[in-house]
Design a protein around this motif. Structure first.
Motif, PDB file in Angstrom:
ATOM      1  N   HIS A  91       0.722  -1.341   0.059  1.00 14.14           N
ATOM      2  CA  HIS A  91      -0.265   0.218   0.115  1.00 14.14           C
ATOM      3  C   HIS A  91       1.149   1.381   0.019  1.00 14.14           C
ATOM      4  O   HIS A  91       2.188   1.176   0.736  1.00 14.14           O
ATOM      5  CB  HIS A  91      -0.999   0.311   1.322  1.00 14.14           C
ATOM      6  N   GLN A  92       0.375   1.992  -0.697  1.00 13.67           N
ATOM      7  CA  GLN A  92       1.433   3.515  -0.201  1.00 13.67           C
ATOM      8  C   GLN A  92      -0.158   5.034   0.271  1.00 13.67           C
ATOM      9  O   GLN A  92      -0.938   4.750  -1.204  1.00 13.67           O
ATOM     10  CB  GLN A  92       1.775   4.036  -2.779  1.00 13.67           C
ATOM     11  N   LEU A  93      -0.041   5.173   0.854  1.00 11.07           N
ATOM     12  CA  LEU A  93      -0.627   6.310   0.844  1.00 11.07           C
ATOM     13  C   LEU A  93      -0.017   8.388   0.245  1.00 11.07           C
ATOM     14  O   LEU A  93       0.516   7.769   0.238  1.00 11.07           O
ATOM     15  CB  LEU A  93      -0.711   6.832   2.586  1.00 11.07           C
ATOM     16  N   TYR A  94      -1.204   8.012  -0.307  1.00  9.00           N
ATOM     17  CA  TYR A  94      -1.234   9.622  -1.034  1.00  9.00           C
ATOM     18  C   TYR A  94      -2.210  10.618  -0.513  1.00  9.00           C
ATOM     19  O   TYR A  94      -3.170  10.625  -0.992  1.00  9.00           O
ATOM     20  CB  TYR A  94      -1.130   9.717  -2.115  1.00  9.00           C
ATOM     21  N   VAL A  95      -1.557  12.383  -0.124  1.00 11.31           N
ATOM     22  CA  VAL A  95      -1.930  13.702   0.344  1.00 11.31           C
ATOM     23  C   VAL A  95      -2.449  13.950  -0.564  1.00 11.31           C
ATOM     24  O   VAL A  95      -1.072  14.950  -1.406  1.00 11.31           O
ATOM     25  CB  VAL A  95      -1.480  13.855   1.170  1.00 11.31           C
ATOM     26  N   GLU A  96      -3.703  13.797  -1.701  1.00 13.01           N
ATOM     27  CA  GLU A  96      -3.594  15.080  -2.679  1.00 13.01           C
ATOM     28  C   GLU A  96      -3.610  16.687  -2.426  1.00 13.01           C
ATOM     29  O   GLU A  96      -4.617  16.866  -1.651  1.00 13.01           O
ATOM     30  CB  GLU A  96      -4.555  14.412  -3.856  1.00 13.01           C
ATOM     31  N   GLY A  97      -3.359  17.243  -3.170  1.00 13.45           N
ATOM     32  CA  GLY A  97      -3.082  19.032  -3.058  1.00 13.45           C
ATOM     33  C   GLY A  97      -1.964  19.183  -1.500  1.00 13.45           C
ATOM     34  O   GLY A  97      -1.881  20.315  -1.627  1.00 13.45           O
ATOM     35  N   ILE A  98      -1.753  19.108  -0.818  1.00 12.30           N
ATOM     36  CA  ILE A  98       0.031  18.654  -0.279  1.00 12.30           C
ATOM     37  C   ILE A  98       0.687  18.123  -1.147  1.00 12.30           C
ATOM     38  O   ILE A  98       2.104  18.153  -0.665  1.00 12.30           O
ATOM     39  CB  ILE A  98      -0.135  18.532   1.326  1.00 12.30           C
ATOM     40  N   GLU A  99       0.734  16.869  -1.738  1.00 14.23           N
ATOM     41  CA  GLU A  99       1.663  15.984  -2.574  1.00 14.23           C
ATOM     42  C   GLU A  99       2.030  15.579  -2.065  1.00 14.23           C
ATOM     43  O   GLU A  99       4.002  15.239  -1.948  1.00 14.23           O
ATOM     44  CB  GLU A  99       2.175  17.298  -4.026  1.00 14.23           C
ATOM     45  N   LYS A 100       2.248  14.902  -0.574  1.00 14.41           N
ATOM     46  CA  LYS A 100       2.961  14.106  -0.098  1.00 14.41           C
ATOM     47  C   LYS A 100       2.672  12.653   0.484  1.00 14.41           C
ATOM     48  O   LYS A 100       1.146  12.218  -0.183  1.00 14.41           O
ATOM     49  CB  LYS A 100       3.378  14.501   1.569  1.00 14.41           C
ATOM     50  N   SER A 101       3.334  11.937  -0.004  1.00 14.61           N
ATOM     51  CA  SER A 101       3.203  10.618   0.088  1.00 14.61           C
ATOM     52  C   SER A 101       3.839   9.615   0.979  1.00 14.61           C
ATOM     53  O   SER A 101       5.294   9.801   1.466  1.00 14.61           O
ATOM     54  CB  SER A 101       3.592   9.918  -1.580  1.00 14.61           C
ATOM     55  N   THR A 102       3.499   8.518   1.570  1.00 14.33           N
ATOM     56  CA  THR A 102       4.399   7.334   1.816  1.00 14.33           C
ATOM     57  C   THR A 102       5.167   6.600   0.891  1.00 14.33           C
ATOM     58  O   THR A 102       5.053   6.773  -0.161  1.00 14.33           O
ATOM     59  CB  THR A 102       4.147   6.406   2.712  1.00 14.33           C
ATOM     60  N   LYS A 132      -5.857   4.290  -7.579  1.00 13.67           N
ATOM     61  CA  LYS A 132      -5.928   5.528  -6.608  1.00 13.67           C
ATOM     62  C   LYS A 132      -8.032   5.724  -6.442  1.00 13.67           C
ATOM     63  O   LYS A 132      -8.345   5.553  -6.598  1.00 13.67           O
ATOM     64  CB  LYS A 132      -6.716   6.820  -7.708  1.00 13.67           C
ATOM     65  N   HIS A 133      -7.668   5.301  -4.962  1.00 13.85           N
ATOM     66  CA  HIS A 133      -8.732   4.730  -4.014  1.00 13.85           C
ATOM     67  C   HIS A 133      -8.581   5.831  -2.176  1.00 13.85           C
ATOM     68  O   HIS A 133      -8.214   5.798  -1.947  1.00 13.85           O
ATOM     69  CB  HIS A 133      -8.950   3.394  -3.563  1.00 13.85           C
ATOM     70  N   LEU A 134     -10.353   6.557  -3.368  1.00 17.44           N
ATOM     71  CA  LEU A 134      -9.841   7.374  -1.720  1.00 17.44           C
ATOM     72  C   LEU A 134     -10.177   6.299  -0.597  1.00 17.44           C
ATOM     73  O   LEU A 134     -11.416   5.675  -0.169  1.00 17.44           O
ATOM     74  CB  LEU A 134     -11.571   8.299  -2.342  1.00 17.44           C
ATOM     75  N   LEU A 135     -10.051   7.193   0.280  1.00 14.89           N
ATOM     76  CA  LEU A 135      -9.455   7.036   1.871  1.00 14.89           C
ATOM     77  C   LEU A 135     -10.243   7.237   2.232  1.00 14.89           C
ATOM     78  O   LEU A 135     -11.893   7.169   3.844  1.00 14.89           O
ATOM     79  CB  LEU A 135      -8.364   5.829   2.087  1.00 14.89           C
ATOM     80  N   GLY A 136     -10.302   9.149   2.988  1.00 15.36           N
ATOM     81  CA  GLY A 136     -10.644   9.968   3.685  1.00 15.36           C
ATOM     82  C   GLY A 136     -10.544  10.986   2.983  1.00 15.36           C
ATOM     83  O   GLY A 136      -9.720  11.287   2.255  1.00 15.36           O
TER      84      GLY A 136
END
Length: 152
Positions: A91-102, A132-136
């Motif tokens: 898995h890889q978490l990605y935060v859209e808008g801040i453009e940060k990911s694990t 790209k699966h939305l989590l929250g």
């Protein structure tokens, strides 16, 4: 009334007024047991899991629930998000808008990302390992200190 009694009464009245002023000042938060000028950090932990073939994240530290909506403060406040993979797939978490990911997390691995936002906004977070699966969402809120609130 003689001058000694008057002096004692005035002294007691001044003492009570001074005590009330000190209590009022201290109760507004200006007197703390620690340095309030250290930068504030919020630490949260999310864990990836698979349930019935669906990828979810579960809040384990700071927030509870499945695919929780997270809240952080705007400004110079640091939001430290630890992401653990307790699933059976990568898995890889990605935060859209801040453009940060694990990085890509294999089962049993964890990774920390640091988030900051200058302005109020909402950011979606996704699992991008297999599409790209939305989590929250992560919402950045501006918080006004009590002493800055104007009386209405």
């Amino acid at each position: 009334m003689n001058s000694e009694k008057r002096f004692v009464i005035i002294g007691l009245a001044c003492g009570f007024v001074a005590l009330a002023a000190i209590m009022g000042y201290a109760s507004m938060g200006y007197v703390r047991h620690m340095n309030i000028f250290w930068p504030e950090e919020i630490r949260q932990t999310l864990e990836f899991r698979e349930v019935n073939g669906q990828t979810i994240v579960v809040g384990t530290v700071g927030n509870a629930g499945v695919n929780p909506d997270l809240i952080m403060r705007t400004g110079d406040f640091t939001y430290i998000l630890t992401v653990k993979n307790n699933g059976t797939m990568s898995h890889q978490l990605y935060v859209e808008g801040i453009e940060k990911s694990t990085r890509l997390l294999e089962p049993g691995q964890s990774y920390k990302i640091t988030l900051n936002s200058r302005y109020e906004a909402s950011y979606n977070y996704y699992d991008i390992s297999n599409g790209k699966h939305l989590l929250g969402t992560i919402t950045a809120k501006y918080v006004v200190p009590l002493d800055k609130i104007e009386a209405k």
